[in-house]
Write a protein that holds these residues in place. Structure first.
Motif, short mmCIF file in Angstrom:
data_model
loop_
_atom_site.label_atom_id
_atom_site.label_comp_id
_atom_site.label_asym_id
_atom_site.label_seq_id
_atom_site.Cartn_x
_atom_site.Cartn_y
_atom_site.Cartn_z
N TYR A 185 0.86 -1.19 0.00
CA TYR A 185 0.00 0.00 0.00
C TYR A 185 0.89 1.24 0.00
CZ TYR A 185 -3.53 3.40 1.44
OH TYR A 185 -4.37 4.50 1.50
N LEU B 210 0.48 5.69 -0.24
CA LEU B 210 -0.25 6.94 -0.44
C LEU B 210 0.66 8.08 0.00
CD1 LEU B 210 -2.83 8.43 -1.20
CD2 LEU B 210 -3.60 8.17 1.17
N SER C 260 -5.88 10.59 3.42
CA SER C 260 -6.93 9.61 3.71
C SER C 260 -6.41 8.20 3.49
CB SER C 260 -8.17 9.86 2.83
OG SER C 260 -8.68 11.17 3.03
N GLY D 87 -6.24 4.22 3.48
CA GLY D 87 -7.25 3.20 3.22
C GLY D 87 -7.77 2.55 4.50
N GLN D 88 -9.03 2.19 4.47
CA GLN D 88 -9.68 1.62 5.65
C GLN D 88 -8.95 0.37 6.14
OE1 GLN D 88 -13.76 0.58 5.01
NE2 GLN D 88 -14.20 0.24 7.17
N ARG E 220 -5.92 0.09 7.16
CA ARG E 220 -4.46 0.21 7.10
C ARG E 220 -3.92 0.90 8.35
NH1 ARG E 220 -2.26 -3.23 3.40
NH2 ARG E 220 -3.48 -3.22 1.50
#
Length: 229
Positions: A84, A86, A185, A187-188, A190
């Motif tokens: 992941y 971001l 934001s 990710g849910q 994480r």
């Protein structure tokens, strides 16, 4: 003055790049005209060569970017994949004072994860970095001034404290990334996973450049990298 010089240099570089592209395409055009319509293979090679040259700067940039992201994981750990990622920036991206916030999750190879687990409490001494740079979790947010400053930056400002952020609360990735108000934001789920790593024992963390923190979780076989700067 400094900004004007930077912009002037960038403009010159852009003009030189455009000129080189124009010269390159003129050369390809000349090569194309020297071929006959029935020479399909040769014309295909010319087109492929042109596309490869055009795409090469982008490919080189993406390869370098990936290598830079992987270089954040300390040796001797090995990454199987970037699970992941971001990262966001505010500003021009190269000027002093620009703000950047990022969160990356790496999954280690099975062998590397097994090796990390076998080191137990000695893992911090086996990782790349200065002596004593790696600390055991949970994050010491009660007496460690560095931890309080990094993870609870609002605790010394009563006006910033709310019912949702009590004086005594565990360290979280969200609060670390919120340090300068430039949040992202994630990710849910994480952030919950990373929070479990820093709030329980068995993991190791180390502060780095650019307001970053690296968290090694041998149990999950993952590395978390977060920064706010």
């Amino acid at each position: 003055m400094f900004l004007a010089v930077i912009l002037a240099v960038l403009a010159i570089c852009a003009l030189l790049f455009i000129a080189s592209i124009a010269i390159f395409f003129l050369g390809l055009r000349r090569m194309w005209r020297r071929t006959r319509p029935n020479q399909l293979f040769l014309r295909t090679l010319i087109i492929a060569f042109g596309l490869a040259v055009i795409a090469s700067p982008y490919l080189a940039f993406k390869i370098k970017e990936r290598n830079d992201v992987l270089a954040r994981v300390p040796e001797p750990l090995e990454v199987a994949e970037i699970e992941y990622r971001l990262e966001e920036s505010w500003g021009l991206g190269f000027m002093p004072g620009d703000n950047e916030t990022g969160f990356v999750v790496y999954r280690l190879t099975n062998d590397s994860a097994d090796w990390a687990r076998k080191q137990g409490s000695q893992l911090g001494n086996m990782l790349e970095g200065a002596k004593g740079a790696w600390r055991e979790t949970p994050v010491d947010d009660s007496s460690d001034e560095t931890a309080i400053r990094q993870w609870h930056h609002y605790d010394r400002d009563p006006d910033m404290m709310t019912v949702e952020r009590p004086k005594r609360h565990p360290a979280t990735i969200f609060e670390y990334l919120e340090k300068y108000g430039f949040t992202i934001s994630i990710g849910q789920g994480r952030d919950d996973e990373a929070n479990q790593s820093i709030q329980s024992s068995g993991s190791f963390y180390s502060y780095g450049k650019g307001g970053s923190v690296t968290i090694i979780d041998p149990g999950r076989g993952k590395v978390y990298f977060a920064y706010a700067g």
